[in-house]
Motif scaffolding. Structure first.
Motif, PDB file in Angstrom:
ATOM      1  N   ILE A 380      35.596 142.360  11.272  1.00  0.00           N
ATOM      2  CA  ILE A 380      34.241 142.419  11.084  1.00  0.00           C
ATOM      3  C   ILE A 380      33.725 143.515   9.886  1.00  0.00           C
ATOM      4  CG2 ILE A 380      32.439 143.285  12.362  1.00  0.00           C
ATOM      5  CD1 ILE A 380      33.021 140.752  13.631  1.00  0.00           C
ATOM      6  N   MET A 381      34.452 144.579   9.956  1.00  0.00           N
ATOM      7  CA  MET A 381      33.970 145.747   8.847  1.00  0.00           C
ATOM      8  C   MET A 381      34.284 145.107   7.611  1.00  0.00           C
ATOM      9  SD  MET A 381      35.288 149.573  10.036  1.00  0.00           S
ATOM     10  CE  MET A 381      36.781 149.308  10.897  1.00  0.00           C
ATOM     11  N   GLN A 382      35.426 144.258   7.233  1.00  0.00           N
ATOM     12  CA  GLN A 382      35.770 143.606   6.183  1.00  0.00           C
ATOM     13  C   GLN A 382      34.559 142.567   5.899  1.00  0.00           C
ATOM     14  OE1 GLN A 382      39.095 141.072   5.969  1.00  0.00           O
ATOM     15  NE2 GLN A 382      38.448 140.143   4.047  1.00  0.00           N
ATOM     16  N   PHE A 383      33.996 141.907   6.659  1.00  0.00           N
ATOM     17  CA  PHE A 383      32.998 140.753   6.570  1.00  0.00           C
ATOM     18  C   PHE A 383      31.919 141.508   6.125  1.00  0.00           C
ATOM     19  CE2 PHE A 383      29.205 138.406   8.188  1.00  0.00           C
ATOM     20  CZ  PHE A 383      29.643 137.060   7.490  1.00  0.00           C
ATOM     21  N   LEU A 384      31.558 142.681   6.686  1.00  0.00           N
ATOM     22  CA  LEU A 384      30.264 143.520   6.280  1.00  0.00           C
ATOM     23  C   LEU A 384      30.477 144.463   5.093  1.00  0.00           C
ATOM     24  CD1 LEU A 384      29.468 144.875  10.059  1.00  0.00           C
ATOM     25  CD2 LEU A 384      28.220 143.244   8.653  1.00  0.00           C
ATOM     26  N   GLU A 408      49.657 145.608   7.833  1.00  0.00           N
ATOM     27  CA  GLU A 408      49.923 145.839   6.607  1.00  0.00           C
ATOM     28  C   GLU A 408      49.357 144.852   5.398  1.00  0.00           C
ATOM     29  OE1 GLU A 408      51.560 148.380   5.448  1.00  0.00           O
ATOM     30  OE2 GLU A 408      51.819 149.341   7.390  1.00  0.00           O
ATOM     31  N   TYR A 409      49.329 143.556   5.796  1.00  0.00           N
ATOM     32  CA  TYR A 409      48.660 142.689   5.067  1.00  0.00           C
ATOM     33  C   TYR A 409      47.275 142.934   4.925  1.00  0.00           C
ATOM     34  CZ  TYR A 409      52.744 139.037   4.737  1.00  0.00           C
ATOM     35  OH  TYR A 409      53.767 138.548   4.462  1.00  0.00           O
ATOM     36  N   ARG A 410      46.665 143.450   5.913  1.00  0.00           N
ATOM     37  CA  ARG A 410      45.240 143.776   5.833  1.00  0.00           C
ATOM     38  C   ARG A 410      44.703 144.970   4.888  1.00  0.00           C
ATOM     39  NH1 ARG A 410      45.613 141.113  10.537  1.00  0.00           N
ATOM     40  NH2 ARG A 410      43.536 140.033  11.417  1.00  0.00           N
ATOM     41  N   LEU A 411      45.760 146.036   5.076  1.00  0.00           N
ATOM     42  CA  LEU A 411      45.904 147.188   4.130  1.00  0.00           C
ATOM     43  C   LEU A 411      46.087 146.839   2.694  1.00  0.00           C
ATOM     44  CD1 LEU A 411      47.677 149.956   6.219  1.00  0.00           C
ATOM     45  CD2 LEU A 411      45.208 150.030   5.193  1.00  0.00           C
ATOM     46  N   ALA A 412      46.832 145.887   2.511  1.00  0.00           N
ATOM     47  CA  ALA A 412      46.991 145.288   0.976  1.00  0.00           C
ATOM     48  C   ALA A 412      45.958 144.859   0.413  1.00  0.00           C
ATOM     49  CB  ALA A 412      48.474 144.467   1.072  1.00  0.00           C
ATOM     50  N   GLY A 413      45.321 144.124   1.350  1.00  0.00           N
ATOM     51  CA  GLY A 413      44.022 143.259   0.765  1.00  0.00           C
ATOM     52  C   GLY A 413      42.933 144.322   0.671  1.00  0.00           C
ATOM     53  N   MET A 414      42.740 144.979   1.413  1.00  0.00           N
ATOM     54  CA  MET A 414      41.690 146.104   1.404  1.00  0.00           C
ATOM     55  C   MET A 414      41.698 146.609   0.165  1.00  0.00           C
ATOM     56  SD  MET A 414      39.591 145.700   3.923  1.00  0.00           S
ATOM     57  CE  MET A 414      39.658 144.812   5.615  1.00  0.00           C
ATOM     58  N   PHE A 442      47.596 136.582   4.907  1.00  0.00           N
ATOM     59  CA  PHE A 442      47.148 137.316   3.551  1.00  0.00           C
ATOM     60  C   PHE A 442      46.073 136.192   2.792  1.00  0.00           C
ATOM     61  CE2 PHE A 442      47.598 139.258  -0.657  1.00  0.00           C
ATOM     62  CZ  PHE A 442      46.859 140.353  -0.470  1.00  0.00           C
ATOM     63  N   GLN A 443      46.706 135.010   2.620  1.00  0.00           N
ATOM     64  CA  GLN A 443      45.834 134.009   2.275  1.00  0.00           C
ATOM     65  C   GLN A 443      44.535 133.673   2.644  1.00  0.00           C
ATOM     66  OE1 GLN A 443      47.903 130.219   1.623  1.00  0.00           O
ATOM     67  NE2 GLN A 443      46.331 129.527  -0.036  1.00  0.00           N
ATOM     68  N   GLU A 444      44.675 133.481   4.462  1.00  0.00           N
ATOM     69  CA  GLU A 444      43.756 133.338   5.049  1.00  0.00           C
ATOM     70  C   GLU A 444      42.234 134.242   4.901  1.00  0.00           C
ATOM     71  OE1 GLU A 444      45.022 132.707   8.906  1.00  0.00           O
ATOM     72  OE2 GLU A 444      46.498 131.228   8.190  1.00  0.00           O
ATOM     73  N   LEU A 445      42.779 135.685   4.747  1.00  0.00           N
ATOM     74  CA  LEU A 445      42.161 136.856   5.184  1.00  0.00           C
ATOM     75  C   LEU A 445      41.498 137.370   3.857  1.00  0.00           C
ATOM     76  CD1 LEU A 445      43.944 138.841   7.592  1.00  0.00           C
ATOM     77  CD2 LEU A 445      42.001 137.757   7.950  1.00  0.00           C
ATOM     78  N   PHE A 446      42.286 137.091   2.805  1.00  0.00           N
ATOM     79  CA  PHE A 446      41.874 137.487   1.444  1.00  0.00           C
ATOM     80  C   PHE A 446      42.027 136.457   0.376  1.00  0.00           C
ATOM     81  CE2 PHE A 446      43.031 141.184   3.853  1.00  0.00           C
ATOM     82  CZ  PHE A 446      41.935 141.928   3.709  1.00  0.00           C
ATOM     83  N   TRP A 450      44.480 136.755  -3.169  1.00  0.00           N
ATOM     84  CA  TRP A 450      45.571 135.874  -3.102  1.00  0.00           C
ATOM     85  C   TRP A 450      45.732 135.066  -4.442  1.00  0.00           C
ATOM     86  CZ3 TRP A 450      49.798 134.509   0.008  1.00  0.00           C
ATOM     87  CH2 TRP A 450      50.600 133.374  -0.345  1.00  0.00           C
ATOM     88  N   ASP A 451      44.933 134.949  -4.945  1.00  0.00           N
ATOM     89  CA  ASP A 451      45.148 133.834  -6.348  1.00  0.00           C
ATOM     90  C   ASP A 451      45.099 135.017  -7.359  1.00  0.00           C
ATOM     91  OD1 ASP A 451      44.586 131.524  -4.867  1.00  0.00           O
ATOM     92  OD2 ASP A 451      42.140 131.396  -5.206  1.00  0.00           O
TER      93      ASP A 451
END
Length: 465
Positions: A380-384, A408-414, A442-446, A450-451
């Motif tokens: 939710i915080m990411q979306f905001l 870890e995937y979320r930390l990487a993406g952030m 990771f691809q779904e969230l970020f 990812w690209d």
């Protein structure tokens, strides 16, 4: 029903004694009558009357050993252990074969937490007593105090061999089996006990409870059936019978069992809740919500009631009503993590992201440390767009869930989103080491991250290594 001669005499003695107190006349009682009167007042919690009776008794029977032992018992109760011990030593010199002297000595040692010495005295009492059951029961209690559950169990079983009607010993035997994690052995013991005492509703109830605990619901139901046949007003057995029927998906019969508890006593919120759950399983939504409402009316502090109503509407995807009820629950208890998590989930479903973020934050604040709560909150915080706060939250979550690939995937993406490629790479590599098969998360969230070529190079290099 006619009273026995002993009960008639007992009641007459009590009336006569209370009349004496009112009129100040002095009546004569034999020492045994006085003992019964004193013990009656002690059982009733009327210590002052017991002491008055004891004083009059000793005035009339100053040499009675039985009365002196009652006096010693009262002294021990009042923690006057040294005086009691002195009196016991005097009595021992006169009557060394009186088992009650050893029992009272054991009481003193027990009060002083010298349970091994208490056991020694009780073992001596066994050599003189005719009331073996009482001494075995006391031995069992001393072993319980010492956390020696095996010997406690042994002595409670010995007590029941002498006196099968001793309900406290029966409960204690079952407690020992349970504490020792021996449910099947407990059921086997109760089966033997029931063969000798088939009309013990307590034994049937305990056997049912233990069978339920090991998920043997058919035998649990059979045991509760017998318990309720023996005692048609055994509320606890009817409640457990309802729970067993519910597990067996015999919902209509379960409702009947729970309704029986309500007939026998004022309705309990638990019974009302279970009836509501059964109606919901039967697809009778109107009756289900009726009983859920009765549950929270009966006990507004029972969180399971509010949760049942809220979840009922969530399952129907009626999020407006679900939110209405969870807000009512929060108005009663705004520190309940279960309420806050539902508040957050409902708002997330309704796309009220700021309210959802607030709800997850409060849920964690009040002790909800489940992984999905942290992850929903972070997403939710990411979306905001609150990436810094999301990172802080993930770092905090990683203290509870070390080496979790979803964190870890979320930390990487952030970090990649914040263009901190060094930290992004560090956490991406760690996530891949933990679980590379789920890298599509990771691809779904970020998808934008990812690209990136720099990210794809890290993933490809890792997969080749």
């Amino acid at each position: 029903m006619h009273l026995s001669h002993e009960e008639d005499d007992y009641n007459l003695s009590l009336s006569k004694f209370e009349s004496m107190l009112k009129t100040n006349k002095v009546f004569f009682f034999d020492s045994e009558e006085f003992e019964e009167i004193i013990l009656h007042y002690l059982d009733m919690g009327k210590a002052s009357l017991a002491k008055k009776a004891l004083k009059l008794a000793l005035d009339q029977h100053p040499k009675s050993t039985g009365l002196k032992l009652v006096q010693i018992e009262m002294l021990i109760y009042d923690d006057k252990l040294e005086v009691a011990e002195k009196m016991l030593n005097e009595l021992y010199a006169i009557e060394p074969h009186n088992e009650e002297i050893y029992i009272q000595k054991a009481n003193i040692y027990s009060k002083r937490d010298q349970h091994d010495k208490a056991i020694e005295e009780l073992q001596k009492a066994l050599t003189f007593t005719d009331d073996f059951a009482d001494v075995y029961n006391l031995l069992g209690m001393e072993y319980l105090f010492m956390d020696n559950l095996e010997l406690a169990k042994y002595n409670f079983i010995k007590c029941l061999e002498v006196d099968m009607e001793d309900q406290s010993a029966l409960y204690n035997v079952v407690y020992c089996f349970e504490f020792l994690d021996q449910p099947k052995e407990a059921i086997a013991y109760l089966k033997e006990y029931i063969e000798k005492n088939p009309y013990s509703e307590i034994a049937w109830h305990q056997q049912g409870r233990l069978s339920y605990g090991i998920k043997d619901y058919e035998n649990a139901l059979r045991s509760f059936d017998y318990a309720t046949l023996i005692d048609e007003e055994f509320i606890g057995a009817f409640m457990e019978k309802g729970k067993s029927l519910e597990k067996l998906k015999r919902y209509e019969e379960a409702i009947e069992a729970f309704q029986r508890t309500i007939e026998l006593e004022d309705p309990t919120s638990y019974a009302l809740l279970r009836i509501g759950k059964c109606y919901e399983k039967l697809g009778n939504k109107a009756e289900a919500i009726h009983y859920y409402n009765k549950t929270v009316h009966e006990d507004p502090l029972l969180d399971k009631g509010w949760i049942a109503i809220t979840d009922f509407y969530i399952r129907l995807k009626n999020y407006q009503k679900a939110l209405y009820y969870v807000n009512k629950a929060l108005a009663i208890d705004n520190e309940n993590q279960l309420y806050w998590k539902r508040y957050a989930n409902i708002n997330r479903q309704m796309n009220f992201y700021e309210e959802a973020e607030f709800g997850y934050r409060k849920a964690v604040e009040f002790g909800d440390y489940q992984l999905d709560t942290w992850l929903f909150w972070v997403d939710i915080m990411q979306f905001l767009g609150e990436f810094d706060s999301a990172i802080q939250t993930l770092v905090q979550a990683s203290e509870y869930f070390k080496n979790d690939y979803e964190i870890e995937y979320r930390l990487a993406g952030m970090y990649y989103m914040l263009l901190d490629n060094t930290k992004g790479k560090k956490h991406l590599l760690k996530a891949l080491q933990i679980n590379s098969n789920n890298r599509t998360l990771f691809q779904e969230l970020f998808p934008v991250v990812w690209d990136r070529k720099i990210v794809q190079n890290v993933i490809i290099k890792h997969l080749k290594s």
